[in-house]
Design a protein around this motif. Sequence first.
Motif, PDB file in Angstrom:
ATOM      1  N   ILE A 198       0.849  -1.187   0.000  1.00  0.00           N
ATOM      2  CA  ILE A 198       0.000   0.000   0.000  1.00  0.00           C
ATOM      3  C   ILE A 198       0.885   1.237   0.000  1.00  0.00           C
ATOM      4  O   ILE A 198       1.800   1.360   0.820  1.00  0.00           O
ATOM      5  CB  ILE A 198      -0.919   0.002   1.233  1.00  0.00           C
ATOM      6  N   PRO A 199       0.650   2.184  -0.895  1.00  0.00           N
ATOM      7  CA  PRO A 199       1.451   3.413  -0.910  1.00  0.00           C
ATOM      8  C   PRO A 199       1.272   4.195   0.387  1.00  0.00           C
ATOM      9  O   PRO A 199       0.222   4.153   1.025  1.00  0.00           O
ATOM     10  CB  PRO A 199       0.906   4.179  -2.117  1.00  0.00           C
ATOM     11  N   LEU A 200       2.320   4.942   0.743  1.00  0.00           N
ATOM     12  CA  LEU A 200       2.300   5.698   1.981  1.00  0.00           C
ATOM     13  C   LEU A 200       1.959   7.156   1.786  1.00  0.00           C
ATOM     14  O   LEU A 200       1.643   7.848   2.764  1.00  0.00           O
ATOM     15  CB  LEU A 200       3.656   5.586   2.689  1.00  0.00           C
ATOM     16  N   ARG A 201       2.029   7.656   0.559  1.00  0.00           N
ATOM     17  CA  ARG A 201       1.777   9.064   0.294  1.00  0.00           C
ATOM     18  C   ARG A 201       0.912   9.207  -0.945  1.00  0.00           C
ATOM     19  O   ARG A 201       0.932   8.345  -1.834  1.00  0.00           O
ATOM     20  CB  ARG A 201       3.087   9.828   0.083  1.00  0.00           C
ATOM     21  N   PRO A 202       0.156  10.300  -1.031  1.00  0.00           N
ATOM     22  CA  PRO A 202      -0.575  10.565  -2.278  1.00  0.00           C
ATOM     23  C   PRO A 202       0.395  10.728  -3.447  1.00  0.00           C
ATOM     24  O   PRO A 202       1.555  11.128  -3.283  1.00  0.00           O
ATOM     25  CB  PRO A 202      -1.319  11.876  -1.979  1.00  0.00           C
ATOM     26  N   ASN A 203      -0.087  10.402  -4.643  1.00  0.00           N
ATOM     27  CA  ASN A 203       0.694  10.490  -5.891  1.00  0.00           C
ATOM     28  C   ASN A 203       1.874   9.530  -5.916  1.00  0.00           C
ATOM     29  O   ASN A 203       2.771   9.685  -6.745  1.00  0.00           O
ATOM     30  CB  ASN A 203       1.214  11.912  -6.129  1.00  0.00           C
ATOM     31  N   GLU A 204       1.858   8.543  -5.032  1.00  0.00           N
ATOM     32  CA  GLU A 204       2.918   7.547  -5.092  1.00  0.00           C
ATOM     33  C   GLU A 204       2.592   6.465  -6.118  1.00  0.00           C
ATOM     34  O   GLU A 204       3.493   5.936  -6.762  1.00  0.00           O
ATOM     35  CB  GLU A 204       3.118   6.927  -3.708  1.00  0.00           C
ATOM     36  N   ARG A 205       1.295   6.153  -6.275  1.00  0.00           N
ATOM     37  CA  ARG A 205       0.897   5.161  -7.274  1.00  0.00           C
ATOM     38  C   ARG A 205      -0.540   5.428  -7.698  1.00  0.00           C
ATOM     39  O   ARG A 205      -1.420   5.602  -6.858  1.00  0.00           O
ATOM     40  CB  ARG A 205       1.030   3.743  -6.726  1.00  0.00           C
ATOM     41  N   TRP A 206      -0.740   5.466  -9.015  1.00  0.00           N
ATOM     42  CA  TRP A 206      -2.069   5.583  -9.588  1.00  0.00           C
ATOM     43  C   TRP A 206      -2.433   4.275 -10.276  1.00  0.00           C
ATOM     44  O   TRP A 206      -1.549   3.546 -10.742  1.00  0.00           O
ATOM     45  CB  TRP A 206      -2.157   6.722 -10.606  1.00  0.00           C
ATOM     46  N   SER A 207      -3.734   4.008 -10.343  1.00  0.00           N
ATOM     47  CA  SER A 207      -4.227   2.822 -11.052  1.00  0.00           C
ATOM     48  C   SER A 207      -5.199   3.269 -12.126  1.00  0.00           C
ATOM     49  O   SER A 207      -6.021   4.169 -11.908  1.00  0.00           O
ATOM     50  CB  SER A 207      -4.932   1.862 -10.079  1.00  0.00           C
TER      51      SER A 207
END
Length: 395
Positions: A198-207
């Motif tokens: 699970i990413p820890l920050r916004p904009n770390e991973r998009w789907s």
Amino acid sequence: MTTPDRIQKQIIGILKEHEAGVPVSDLCRKHGVSDASIYKWKARFGGMDVSEAKRLRALEDENAKLKRMLADAMLDNVALKDLPGKEVVTSAAERRAVAHLMEAHGMSERRACKATGFCRMTMRYRATRGNDASRERMKAIARERRRFGYRRLHVLLRREGFRVNHKRLFRLYREERLMVRQRGGRKRAIGTRAPMMIPLRPNERWSLDFVADQMTDGRRVRMLAIVDDCTRECLALVADTSLSGVRVARELDRLLAERGRPKMIVSDNGSEFTSNAILAWTDAARVEWHYIAPGKPMQNGFIESFNGRLRDELLNETLFSSLSQARAALGRWQLDYNTARPHSKLGWQTPSAFASTFHPRRDQTLRNMNGSASAPAAPHAREGKPNRQNELTAG
């Protein structure tokens, strides 16, 4: 009828005198009894001592008790067979059953409860219901959001100031028959599964993924859905009759101008995502693009879960007559999803409210494992304490 121990001792004493040779007439005058009584006692207690008489009395008492128990059991069995209905599961049904036994068979409340196995407190309980404002508001929200279960309805009611227990709300929810019907079956994967990071920050991973639907005139409409895997926000819902790789790249450029550049984008192996336009865009934007394994949609579980909610709450509930209507409905649903709909994996917060808890400077200091701060001289007392965002699960 049993004879008391004291009288049995006297009777046995009289019989002992008769066995010793005292005539019956003398015993009658001495003890004030008739000769018929002496002969009756002799037939019953002749040749016995006091201990044997006690054992005989105990056996008679036990036999009488067993007879009463058998008679009561047979009567209870007949009464239970006479109960109306087949299943008695609710408190109201239990009260009706006990009342029937009391009226039709003349049983007491205690015996009727013992025969049926019901608690007497249930028979005497009288409900004290308050106002039905929460019930009416729950029904109104359920009519607006037909695919919401009682947990999300409970969150929305608490937002409006209703102090209602979730167990009472579930009882009201079932009484009003608001249960959400499950559509279709669910395919379950066979084999072992690895948890998704699970990413820890916004904009770390998009789907990214596509969703297809059909308008009332038979035309197909495709929707491009983009979700931030950390905050679960829906970043874009683009609808058109066809969406090419060039259009996907243009929408991504618009998002980059609004939110900044993500570290990674995850998608399947569709032709739009593997086109030259997307490959050129990733090189120009310097964004890592990860393709999931073919036939493994759960490797992109966040967007798959979002697609399920989109189809269940909007597409299956709405008929689109035009493309403009579909775009307007998608825009309203996206705003509602981000700002009003409680998310179960975010502690029943909305994605926008959860995203507002992130402060760029503070989070960068707290979350960066290779920060500029020097290492502590001694280890912490509790190393490896889980972060609150790490405790979220995919789905």
